[in-house]
Scaffold this active site. Structure first.
Site, PDB file in Angstrom:
ATOM      1  N   HIS A 262      -1.621   0.686   7.611  1.00  0.00           N
ATOM      2  CA  HIS A 262      -2.168   0.948   6.274  1.00  0.00           C
ATOM      3  C   HIS A 262      -1.912   2.408   5.897  1.00  0.00           C
ATOM      4  CE1 HIS A 262      -4.429   0.077   2.755  1.00  0.00           C
ATOM      5  NE2 HIS A 262      -5.469   0.830   3.054  1.00  0.00           N
TER       6      HIS A 262
ATOM      7  N   CYS B  18       0.816  -1.213   0.000  1.00  0.00           N
ATOM      8  CA  CYS B  18       0.000   0.000   0.000  1.00  0.00           C
ATOM      9  C   CYS B  18       0.853   1.268   0.000  1.00  0.00           C
ATOM     10  CB  CYS B  18      -0.961  -0.002   1.182  1.00  0.00           C
ATOM     11  SG  CYS B  18      -0.174  -0.089   2.801  1.00  0.00           S
TER      12      CYS B  18
ATOM     13  N   ASP C 257      -7.875   4.507  -1.981  1.00  0.00           N
ATOM     14  CA  ASP C 257      -7.271   3.410  -1.228  1.00  0.00           C
ATOM     15  C   ASP C 257      -6.759   2.363  -2.211  1.00  0.00           C
ATOM     16  OD1 ASP C 257      -6.716   1.189   0.426  1.00  0.00           O
ATOM     17  OD2 ASP C 257      -8.241   1.816   1.866  1.00  0.00           O
TER      18      ASP C 257
END
Length: 493
Positions: free
Chosen positions: A404, A268, A425
């Site tokens: 995250h 991520c 995202d």
């Protein structure tokens, strides 16, 4: 039997009563003994004293009784040899003796009392009396326990608990290593091959597509550019259609990059960095600063911007470490990212920007600022001020929290002061995001996607957040460039 003899019997027998009251008592600290109530005889076994009384005393008494019964009735008085109570006939005396002085039964009861077993309520050890039992129980609750059994039990329990803790810590450490990519069994290429093969087995991909995808990924890694298979280009204007508020502030054009086969679960940070780069590479001035990072991308406003691949970003951060940027972060990650699945965060993003002479701001919202200590109104205020400022170029914000990261591309101000962040995202699937680019890309037609992108304050539940902003221009002075090797943050509040 004459009256004189009867008188002598009465006067001589009290000595036997004294024997009963004195010698028939057994102390608790001696071995149990049985004493004859009629003479000083003492025996350690009940059967022996029973035979003694029968042979030496009761037989004589029965002969005496038989002899008296054979004589004619007279006024003689018959006395009990134990208590001196008198009776007119021998039958009454015998009945009294059996009823009131059952010596054998009393001795047997005493024996049973002597053999009573008492158990410790803690360890179930057995004792014959209350005093040693009480002393033993107190040892269990004493501050200076010296009982070997208790000490051994305590050591055993401590050792078992230590082993359980060590096993748990080892498992947690392995799980943490795997989560952050520190295990040597995984890397980008291996994970990609495994996930592609799994897709073929499930029937989600044909064998031809499998080999074509592998070839494209290898070519992408070779030239250092992402293949764009997970990208949704220039998505900013399409997301604006999701908002219903009149006041919406957004960043410059940006592309969305979703996690793919090789980086799902750990990439991520790299994907959000690609989103940030997709915006600043559209700006000619920023693009010129990134020639070393992405030489094949010219400074252009075209929407088909090519961003560096994950492997290229890993090597670029390693190069920045070798130049002395963020020595602490380099040490924490072992100085190596290439060929691993290690996570990166806000400090690694700042390190890469600083090494490319791009000024950054690292903002640390280290705690909630609402009255109840749960929400982050200060974070929303800062984001609102950032997007409200008028400027020709407005990069998106790298948004980090524990475990995250995401990308903030704008803020929507609603009635009554409520606001929602516009967030991209990497976990959002590319096929879902591409639905927004069709003609029906409104919130009414895509409620699930709108819910993922439009994030209210109540949805930010982490205790701490970090934002990296790259709108500060460029570093020209060498002294400032040298100072930028140390990553600094601003804490709010």
């Amino acid at each position: 039997m004459s009256s004189d003899e009867d008188c002598r019997i009465v006067s001589n027998e009290p000595s036997y009563s004294a024997a009963v009251s004195g010698k028939n008592k057994i102390s608790s600290d001696q071995v149990p003994k049985f004493t004859c109530p009629m003479c000083p005889q003492v025996c350690e076994e009940l059967c022996i004293i029973e035979a003694h009384i029968e042979n030496e005393h009761l037989n004589g008494l029965e002969e005496q009784i038989s002899e008296d019964n054979s004589k004619p009735f007279n006024s003689a008085v018959h006395a009990c040899p134990l208590c001196s109570q008198t009776f007119k006939d021998t039958l009454s005396l015998e009945f009294h003796f059996r009823a009131q002085h059952d010596v054998l039964q009393n001795e047997e009861s005493t024996s049973k009392a002597q053999t009573l077993i008492l158990s410790c309520p803690v360890c179930l050890s057995e004792f014959g009396s209350e005093e040693p039992l009480a002393q033993h129980v107190n040892l269990h609750f004493s501050t200076d326990i010296s009982n070997d059994v208790d000490e051994e039990l305590a050591r055993k329990l401590e050792q078992e608990e230590r082993c359980l803790m060590q096993n748990k810590e080892r498992d947690d450490f392995k799980r943490l290593q795997s989560m952050h990519g520190f295990d040597q069994g995984r890397n980008l290429n291996r994970q990609c091959d495994a996930n592609l093969f799994r897709s073929v087995k499930k029937g989600n991909m044909s064998a031809v597509d499998y080999h074509e995808k592998r070839i494209m990924l290898k070519m992408s890694e070779k030239i250092g550019l992402d293949d764009g298979s997970s990208a949704t280009l220039d998505i900013t204007n399409h997301i604006r259609k999701l908002t219903v508020a009149q006041s919406t502030h957004m960043c410059s054009a940006v592309d969305h990059y979703a996690a793919s086969f090789g980086d799902s679960g750990w990439g991520c940070g790299y994907r959000n960095l690609q989103m940030l780069l997709s915006a600043i590479l559209r700006n000619p001035q920023y693009a010129d600063r990134l020639l070393n990072l992405c030489p094949s991308t010219s400074s252009t406003s075209d929407s088909s911007i090519k961003v560096p691949s994950i492997s290229r970003l890993q090597s670029a951060i390693e190069e920045a470490w070798k130049m002395g940027f963020d020595e602490q972060g380099c040490e924490q990650l072992g100085g190596k990212l290439s060929g691993t699945c290690k996570w990166i965060g806000a400090t690694e993003i700042a390190t890469l920007l600083a090494s490319c002479r791009i000024r950054y701001r690292l903002i640390d919202f280290h705690r909630p600022t609402s009255a109840d200590g749960k929400l982050h109104p200060a974070l929303f205020d800062w984001v609102k001020n950032y997007f409200e400022e008028t400027s020709e170029f407005k990069p998106p914000l790298y948004f980090q929290h524990q475990g995250h990261s995401r990308t903030i591309i704008g803020i929507e101000e609603r009635a009554q002061g409520n606001a929602r962040l516009l967030i991209l995202d990497p976990s959002h699937k590319s096929d879902q995001m591409r639905l927004l680019t069709n003609n029906s890309g409104s919130a009414q037609n895509n409620p699930a996607i709108a819910k993922k992108i439009l994030v209210p304050m109540a949805a930010l539940k982490a205790k701490q957040y970090q934002i990296v902003c790259a709108d500060g221009g460029f570093v020209v002075d060498e002294h400032e460039y040298s100072q930028s090797r140390v990553i600094r943050s601003t804490r709010i509040p």
